[in-house]
Structure formats: structure tokens, C-alpha cells
Design a protein around this motif. Structure first.
Motif, PDB file in Angstrom:
ATOM      1  N   LEU A  71      -4.049 -13.496  -4.782  1.00 49.43           N
ATOM      2  CA  LEU A  71      -3.788 -13.218  -3.377  1.00 49.43           C
ATOM      3  C   LEU A  71      -4.473 -14.204  -2.436  1.00 49.43           C
ATOM      4  N   GLY A  72      -5.322 -15.056  -2.966  1.00 47.23           N
ATOM      5  CA  GLY A  72      -6.000 -16.030  -2.124  1.00 47.23           C
ATOM      6  C   GLY A  72      -7.223 -15.445  -1.444  1.00 47.23           C
ATOM      7  N   SER A  73      -7.561 -16.007  -0.286  1.00 46.21           N
ATOM      8  CA  SER A  73      -8.776 -15.603   0.416  1.00 46.21           C
ATOM      9  C   SER A  73      -8.434 -14.815   1.671  1.00 46.21           C
ATOM     10  N   ALA A  74      -9.493 -14.231   2.277  1.00 41.48           N
ATOM     11  CA  ALA A  74      -9.376 -13.499   3.544  1.00 41.48           C
ATOM     12  C   ALA A  74      -8.356 -12.376   3.454  1.00 41.48           C
ATOM     13  N   VAL A  75      -8.433 -11.598   2.380  1.00 39.94           N
ATOM     14  CA  VAL A  75      -7.503 -10.480   2.185  1.00 39.94           C
ATOM     15  C   VAL A  75      -8.142  -9.195   2.718  1.00 39.94           C
ATOM     16  N   PRO A  76      -7.584  -8.568   3.750  1.00 40.08           N
ATOM     17  CA  PRO A  76      -8.136  -7.304   4.250  1.00 40.08           C
ATOM     18  C   PRO A  76      -8.019  -6.204   3.197  1.00 40.08           C
ATOM     19  N   THR A  77      -8.892  -5.226   3.286  1.00 35.87           N
ATOM     20  CA  THR A  77      -8.927  -4.161   2.272  1.00 35.87           C
ATOM     21  C   THR A  77      -7.614  -3.405   2.200  1.00 35.87           C
ATOM     22  N   ASN A  78      -7.053  -3.053   3.338  1.00 38.98           N
ATOM     23  CA  ASN A  78      -5.800  -2.287   3.300  1.00 38.98           C
ATOM     24  C   ASN A  78      -4.670  -3.099   2.684  1.00 38.98           C
ATOM     25  N   ALA A  79      -4.648  -4.425   2.926  1.00 38.35           N
ATOM     26  CA  ALA A  79      -3.629  -5.273   2.322  1.00 38.35           C
ATOM     27  C   ALA A  79      -3.843  -5.380   0.814  1.00 38.35           C
ATOM     28  N   LEU A  80      -5.105  -5.427   0.393  1.00 38.03           N
ATOM     29  CA  LEU A  80      -5.413  -5.478  -1.033  1.00 38.03           C
ATOM     30  C   LEU A  80      -4.938  -4.213  -1.734  1.00 38.03           C
ATOM     31  N   VAL A  81      -5.229  -3.050  -1.151  1.00 41.59           N
ATOM     32  CA  VAL A  81      -4.792  -1.781  -1.744  1.00 41.59           C
ATOM     33  C   VAL A  81      -3.273  -1.721  -1.810  1.00 41.59           C
ATOM     34  N   HIS A  82      -2.606  -2.201  -0.775  1.00 38.39           N
ATOM     35  CA  HIS A  82      -1.141  -2.231  -0.769  1.00 38.39           C
ATOM     36  C   HIS A  82      -0.612  -3.129  -1.879  1.00 38.39           C
ATOM     37  N   ALA A  83      -1.244  -4.304  -2.071  1.00 37.47           N
ATOM     38  CA  ALA A  83      -0.804  -5.227  -3.109  1.00 37.47           C
ATOM     39  C   ALA A  83      -0.977  -4.618  -4.499  1.00 37.47           C
ATOM     40  N   VAL A  84      -2.051  -3.868  -4.696  1.00 34.88           N
ATOM     41  CA  VAL A  84      -2.269  -3.196  -5.987  1.00 34.88           C
ATOM     42  C   VAL A  84      -1.137  -2.212  -6.246  1.00 34.88           C
TER      43      VAL A  84
END
Length: 339
Positions: free
Chosen positions: A251-264
Motif C-alpha cells: 500500500l505504500g506510505s502515509a496510509v491512514p488507519t481507516n484506509a488500511l482497515v478498508h484495504a484489509v
């Protein structure tokens, strides 16, 4: 005579007027007088080492004082200065001493050019496998020699060194050392950025091999946390998992937590690996771990990166499954756990 040397150097190097404020100009003028003194002493006593040792000392002193300039630029300044001194050798010395003075100045140029590649490195950098290759790669990066840096890594691959060892024992430790050199103000931030971008380019040369491996039908999501811009560690983890047959989603860098959870939720991986380089982002990493664990209680979570080495094993108090700084250790563990 010092004024003549001073004016000549500014006339031959247009960059100097941009790099030297009034204070630096005054110090430079004083240095010219010191250089006269040391060179005269060396010539009168017919001892080359007096001036060559002084030249190395002066170079390192200037590198420490002018941290906005990298070592190569300061080397260029000093080499130009010694050439200018040679131009005025006939006016500085009597006829019997001129050739000796020019010889000593040539030696000063040689030792200054050598000193660029003798920047002090850490003990850790000089340990383990492939130290000569690692040192050569670091020196090429510090000299901004992209062609040589690329050749060194290509030659390592051609010689039969496994990709895992190139990534971990050469590139990973070299980039750690680059970070340390920047932290200690031994290299400028633009040099650190150059080393990073060049290494990222070199890593991409392995992609045809990495992405041609048979699939294991296992998936990993990797990313760097918060405003973290040091994405090299996460990228290398992702590459090596891909090389070992995993599908990697970086996912690269500077990934917000909510975006990370969504990507999972979107990718449904078997494992999530979070990388943190700078200690100030450990809190955000902790928040991300808690959010992922809450949303997906059974998902495997790994953390790693340089930031954790500054803590007192903080990861042991987090709901993660493993902490490691080595992608190969994480891959070995994940292949056993994920069937």
C-alpha cells in the motif's frame, strides 16, 4: 598573495558565491593563510606528510562545519583550491622549492579524493556477509554514481548471491547506514533522498524475476504507517514475499488507519505486515494494530522496522503475532503458520 588565491578560486568556481556567506568568506580567507603556513613548513622541512595529513584533517573539519554541502562538493572545493595554489607556486616559493611544493599539492589532491570514500561507518555495517560489496555500494551511493551502484548490485546477482541476501545483507544494511549517516549530519538530506530513490530504482530491476515465481495462493498486505515516508522496508518485505510465491499488496506510505482497515477487508489477506522507521509513528502503528485486531480478530499481524529498536520491546505488549526486522524470518514463520 592570499587575496590573489581567494579571488582566483571564486573566479574559477561559480558555485562558491552561492555557498559562501560573508562569515564563510572570512573563514575561507583565514584558511588560505593556514594552508600557506602548513605548505611552507612541509616544503622547508621536506616532509610531504605534514601537508597531506593536514589536508585530510582540513577536509574532515570542513565536512563537519558545512553540513549543507555533501562530501563530494567539499572535495571539489579543496581540489580546486590546491590547483589554484599550484598556479601561484612560483610566487610563493623560490625556484628550488617550486617543484617540491607542486608535488606536495598534488599529494594533497590525492589524499582529499581518497578521503571522500573513508567516511566513518558503524561497527554493525562492517559485520556479517558481503561486507566488501556493501561498502562498495555505499561508496557509490555517496558519490552519486548511479551507474556504479547499479553495476555492483547486478554483479552481485550475476555472481550467484541469492536475492534474499542481496536485499537483506547488502541493500537493507546499506540503507540503515545511510539513515545513520544522515542522522549524524555526516550527509545532507538531499544525499539521503538520492540514496533512497536510486536504491528503489535498483530494486525494480529484480521485478521480472520476483514476479515470475509460482503462486502459493497466500496473500500479504504490507504498508508504512501514518505520515511515514520511509517506505523502503515495507517495499522490500513485499518484494521478498512475492518472490516466495505470496501475492503481495503493497500500500505504500502515509496510509491512514481507516484506509488500511478498508484495504484489509477488500483484499482478505492471510497476513498484514506494518513497517515503522521513525519512532514518532509508533503510536499510530499501535492504533492501526488495535483497529485491525478489532475488525479482524483472527488475522495474523506482523510489525517491524527500525523504530522498534528504540523501544523496550514495546511490541510484546501489543496484540501482534510476530515482530521481526528480517523479511526472511517473517516469510519462514508465515509459511509454517499459513497452510
Amino acid at each position: 598573495m592570499a587575496q590573489k588565491v581567494f579571488d582566483q578560486q571564486f573566479a574559477t568556481d561559480s558555485k562558491l558565491s552561492l555557498e559562501m556567506d560573508e562569515r564563510r568568506k572570512q573563514l575561507m580567507f583565514q584558511d588560505i593563510l593556514y594552508n600557506f603556513s602548513f605548505l611552507t613548513t612541509a616544503v622547508n622541512l621536506q616532509d610531504e606528510n605534514i601537508f597531506s595529513n593536514y589536508a585530510v584533517w582540513l577536509f574532515e573539519l570542513l565536512c563537519n562545519l558545512m553540513k549543507d554541502l555533501d562530501r563530494d562538493r567539499i572535495k571539489d572545493q579543496m581540489v580546486d583550491h590546491y590547483h589554484v595554489l599550484s598556479l601561484f607556486a612560483d610566487e610563493l616559493f623560490n625556484s628550488e622549492q617550486v617543484d617540491l611544493a607542486k608535488t606536495y599539492l598534488q599529494k594533497a589532491i590525492f589524499v582529499t579524493e581518497q578521503a571522500v570514500d573513508t567516511i566513518e561507518v558503524s561497527e554493525q555495517f562492517l559485520q556479517g556477509r558481503h561486507v566488501p560489496i556493501r561498502k562498495a555500494y555505499l561508496n557509490a551511493l555517496l558519490r552519486s554514481d548511479t551507474t556504479q551502484a547499479t553495476k555492483i548490485i547486478r554483479d552481485a546477482e550475476t555472481s550467484g548471491i541469492p536475492i534474499e541476501e542481496i536485499y537483506e545483507d547488502i541493500i537493507r544494511l546499506t540503507m540503515f547506514e545511510v539513515g545513520e549517516l544522515w542522522h549524524q549530519n555526516k550527509i545532507t538530506v538531499d544525499k539521503e533522498h538520492y540514496c533512497t530513490s536510486t536504491t528503489q530504482m535498483i530494486l525494480s530491476l529484480f521485478y521480472p524475476t520476483i514476479f515470475s515465481q509460482p503462486s502459493k495462493s497466500k496473500k500479504i498486505v504490507t504498508c508504512c504507517i501514518g505520515s511515514e515516508l520511509h517506505e523502503m522496508g515495507g517495499r522490500m518485505v513485499s518484494d521478498l514475499f512475492e518472490y516466495h510465491g505470496w501475492e503481495s499488496i503493497f500500500l505504500g506510505s502515509a496510509v491512514p488507519t481507516n484506509a488500511l482497515v478498508h484495504a484489509v477487508g477488500e483484499h482478505q489477506p492471510n497476513l498484514v505486515a506494518l513497517s515503522v522507521t521513525m519512532p514518532q509513528y509508533l503510536g499510530l502503528c499501535h492504533d492501526a494494530v488495535l483497529a485491525i485486531r478489532k475488525a479482524y480478530p483472527a488475522l495474523l499481524i506482523a510489525v517491524g522496522g527500525r523504530a522498534f529498536s528504540t523501544s523496550n520491546k514495546i511490541y510484546e505488549r501489543w496484540p501482534v503475532d510476530i515482530h521481526t526486522d528480517l523479511a526472511t524470518e517473517l516469510i519462514e514463520w508465515a509459511d509454517k503458520v499459513v497452510k
